[in-house]
Structure formats: structure tokens, C-alpha cells
Scaffold this motif. Structure first.
Motif, PDB file in Angstrom:
ATOM      1  N   PRO A  21      -3.208   0.890  -9.791  1.00  0.00           N
ATOM      2  CA  PRO A  21      -3.392   0.819  -8.346  1.00  0.00           C
ATOM      3  C   PRO A  21      -4.879   0.802  -8.007  1.00  0.00           C
ATOM      4  O   PRO A  21      -5.696   1.406  -8.707  1.00  0.00           O
ATOM      5  CB  PRO A  21      -2.728   2.094  -7.833  1.00  0.00           C
ATOM      6  CG  PRO A  21      -2.803   3.047  -8.969  1.00  0.00           C
ATOM      7  CD  PRO A  21      -2.694   2.198 -10.212  1.00  0.00           C
ATOM      8  N   LYS A  22      -5.211   0.091  -6.952  1.00  0.00           N
ATOM      9  CA  LYS A  22      -6.601   0.022  -6.508  1.00  0.00           C
ATOM     10  C   LYS A  22      -6.784   1.027  -5.368  1.00  0.00           C
ATOM     11  O   LYS A  22      -6.132   0.912  -4.330  1.00  0.00           O
ATOM     12  CB  LYS A  22      -6.920  -1.382  -6.007  1.00  0.00           C
ATOM     13  CG  LYS A  22      -8.314  -1.553  -5.470  1.00  0.00           C
ATOM     14  CD  LYS A  22      -8.498  -2.972  -4.966  1.00  0.00           C
ATOM     15  CE  LYS A  22      -9.860  -3.145  -4.315  1.00  0.00           C
ATOM     16  NZ  LYS A  22      -9.982  -4.498  -3.738  1.00  0.00           N
ATOM     17  N   PRO A  23      -7.652   2.029  -5.546  1.00  0.00           N
ATOM     18  CA  PRO A  23      -7.869   2.983  -4.456  1.00  0.00           C
ATOM     19  C   PRO A  23      -8.651   2.316  -3.320  1.00  0.00           C
ATOM     20  O   PRO A  23      -9.757   1.821  -3.535  1.00  0.00           O
ATOM     21  CB  PRO A  23      -8.662   4.119  -5.101  1.00  0.00           C
ATOM     22  CG  PRO A  23      -9.205   3.573  -6.364  1.00  0.00           C
ATOM     23  CD  PRO A  23      -8.406   2.371  -6.739  1.00  0.00           C
ATOM     24  N   TYR A  74       0.831  -1.198   0.000  1.00  0.00           N
ATOM     25  CA  TYR A  74       0.000   0.000   0.000  1.00  0.00           C
ATOM     26  C   TYR A  74       0.865   1.246   0.000  1.00  0.00           C
ATOM     27  O   TYR A  74       1.817   1.348   0.757  1.00  0.00           O
ATOM     28  CB  TYR A  74      -0.908   0.005   1.239  1.00  0.00           C
ATOM     29  CG  TYR A  74      -1.771  -1.228   1.269  1.00  0.00           C
ATOM     30  CD1 TYR A  74      -3.007  -1.251   0.641  1.00  0.00           C
ATOM     31  CD2 TYR A  74      -1.311  -2.393   1.873  1.00  0.00           C
ATOM     32  CE1 TYR A  74      -3.779  -2.395   0.623  1.00  0.00           C
ATOM     33  CE2 TYR A  74      -2.074  -3.549   1.868  1.00  0.00           C
ATOM     34  CZ  TYR A  74      -3.309  -3.549   1.239  1.00  0.00           C
ATOM     35  OH  TYR A  74      -4.056  -4.687   1.210  1.00  0.00           O
ATOM     36  N   TYR A  78      -9.640   7.248  -0.655  1.00  0.00           N
ATOM     37  CA  TYR A  78      -9.215   8.257  -1.615  1.00  0.00           C
ATOM     38  C   TYR A  78      -9.766   9.624  -1.243  1.00  0.00           C
ATOM     39  O   TYR A  78     -10.833  10.025  -1.698  1.00  0.00           O
ATOM     40  CB  TYR A  78      -9.657   7.844  -3.027  1.00  0.00           C
ATOM     41  CG  TYR A  78      -8.781   8.384  -4.109  1.00  0.00           C
ATOM     42  CD1 TYR A  78      -7.485   7.930  -4.268  1.00  0.00           C
ATOM     43  CD2 TYR A  78      -9.253   9.371  -4.964  1.00  0.00           C
ATOM     44  CE1 TYR A  78      -6.672   8.433  -5.272  1.00  0.00           C
ATOM     45  CE2 TYR A  78      -8.442   9.875  -5.969  1.00  0.00           C
ATOM     46  CZ  TYR A  78      -7.160   9.400  -6.108  1.00  0.00           C
ATOM     47  OH  TYR A  78      -6.346   9.900  -7.095  1.00  0.00           O
ATOM     48  N   ARG A 137      -0.969   6.615 -13.455  1.00  0.00           N
ATOM     49  CA  ARG A 137      -1.539   5.331 -13.016  1.00  0.00           C
ATOM     50  C   ARG A 137      -1.655   4.336 -14.172  1.00  0.00           C
ATOM     51  O   ARG A 137      -1.743   3.130 -13.940  1.00  0.00           O
ATOM     52  CB  ARG A 137      -2.889   5.559 -12.362  1.00  0.00           C
ATOM     53  CG  ARG A 137      -2.778   6.249 -11.015  1.00  0.00           C
ATOM     54  CD  ARG A 137      -4.071   6.210 -10.217  1.00  0.00           C
ATOM     55  NE  ARG A 137      -5.185   6.889 -10.841  1.00  0.00           N
ATOM     56  CZ  ARG A 137      -5.517   8.161 -10.627  1.00  0.00           C
ATOM     57  NH1 ARG A 137      -4.806   8.897  -9.807  1.00  0.00           N
ATOM     58  NH2 ARG A 137      -6.561   8.693 -11.227  1.00  0.00           N
ATOM     59  N   ALA A 195      -4.908   9.328   1.102  1.00  0.00           N
ATOM     60  CA  ALA A 195      -5.247   8.372   0.046  1.00  0.00           C
ATOM     61  C   ALA A 195      -4.451   7.100   0.298  1.00  0.00           C
ATOM     62  O   ALA A 195      -3.288   7.155   0.708  1.00  0.00           O
ATOM     63  CB  ALA A 195      -4.913   8.937  -1.327  1.00  0.00           C
ATOM     64  N   LEU A 228      -3.506   3.563  -1.745  1.00  0.00           N
ATOM     65  CA  LEU A 228      -3.534   2.842  -3.014  1.00  0.00           C
ATOM     66  C   LEU A 228      -2.958   1.450  -2.807  1.00  0.00           C
ATOM     67  O   LEU A 228      -1.876   1.301  -2.232  1.00  0.00           O
ATOM     68  CB  LEU A 228      -2.702   3.586  -4.063  1.00  0.00           C
ATOM     69  CG  LEU A 228      -3.101   5.033  -4.335  1.00  0.00           C
ATOM     70  CD1 LEU A 228      -2.113   5.671  -5.303  1.00  0.00           C
ATOM     71  CD2 LEU A 228      -4.512   5.106  -4.883  1.00  0.00           C
ATOM     72  N   GLU A 229      -3.655   0.442  -3.290  1.00  0.00           N
ATOM     73  CA  GLU A 229      -3.191  -0.940  -3.163  1.00  0.00           C
ATOM     74  C   GLU A 229      -2.527  -1.378  -4.465  1.00  0.00           C
ATOM     75  O   GLU A 229      -3.041  -1.123  -5.559  1.00  0.00           O
ATOM     76  CB  GLU A 229      -4.364  -1.867  -2.862  1.00  0.00           C
ATOM     77  CG  GLU A 229      -3.941  -3.319  -2.705  1.00  0.00           C
ATOM     78  CD  GLU A 229      -5.122  -4.230  -2.405  1.00  0.00           C
ATOM     79  OE1 GLU A 229      -4.940  -5.180  -1.628  1.00  0.00           O
ATOM     80  OE2 GLU A 229      -6.226  -3.998  -2.949  1.00  0.00           O
TER      81      GLU A 229
END
Length: 109
Positions: free
Chosen positions: A34-36, A4, A39, A29, A55, A57-58
Motif C-alpha cells: 500500500p502507498k501511504p 483507499y 500517515y 503490508r 491514515a 493507504l492507496e
């Protein structure tokens, strides 16, 4: 194992720079996906100092997160973030989602 990137905005300095950063960071991106997780939503401070925004991000792993952060596209956006606000940026390794709990491990024959 997931990783993360946590971006913590402490204080805005120049909103116009943050607008530029947002545009460039969105482009950065591409290809990294990346998966938020969180956010820039509402924050409730339970302990510590208040922050303007956060935020999370994964990424699939630490290497993928570093690849995004170190990418030429994100490096182009970063000076605008730094000019626009005081930030902390953290990279945190996640835990395996299929980890066996201590109770489950103890109950095995």
C-alpha cells in the motif's frame, strides 16, 4: 482505479496494544505494497468531531485493498488495533485520474 483504506483513530485505550498492532500491521503490508498517502500526521479539524489520528493507504483497486485487509497477516494484527483504540476503517473507491472534466467534454467537436 485506485482505492483507499482510511483508518481513523477516535480514542486510544491501550497504547501497548497499539504498539503490537503497529509491528504486526507493518508485517502485513508485505506483498500488498500500500502507498501511504497520509500517515498519522498533524490534523486540523475544519468541521466535525476531532480525531486522534488518520491514515490513508492507496491500493491499485478495491480488490487489492480487500486482499490486504482480509489477509491472514492483517487479521492477526486487527485484534490488537481493536483492543488498543476505537477506530473506524473505511474502504473508498477512487476516481480515474485521467477523467475528462465537464468543460473538456463540452468543448469537443
Amino acid at each position: 482505479m485506485s482505492a483507499y483504506v482510511i483508518l481513523i483513530k477516535h480514542h486510544t485505550l491501550k497504547p501497548d496494544e497499539l504498539d503490537t498492532y503497529a509491528s504486526l500491521a507493518k508485517l502485513a503490508r508485505a506483498g500488498h505494497n500500500p502507498k501511504p498517502i497520509a500517515y498519522y500526521g498533524e490534523i486540523e479539524v475544519l468541521e466535525g468531531q476531532p480525531e486522534e489520528s488518520v491514515a490513508v493507504l492507496e491500493f491499485p483497486d478495491m480488490a487489492a485493498a480487500r486482499n490486504w485487509y482480509e489477509s491472514p497477516a492483517y487479521q492477526k494484527a486487527k485484534p490488537h488495533r481493536n483492543a488498543g483504540a476505537d477506530y473506524s476503517v473505511l474502504l473508498v473507491n477512487g476516481v480515474a485520474s485521467a477523467a475528462i472534466s465537464h468543460e473538456q467534454e463540452a468543448s469537443k467537436p
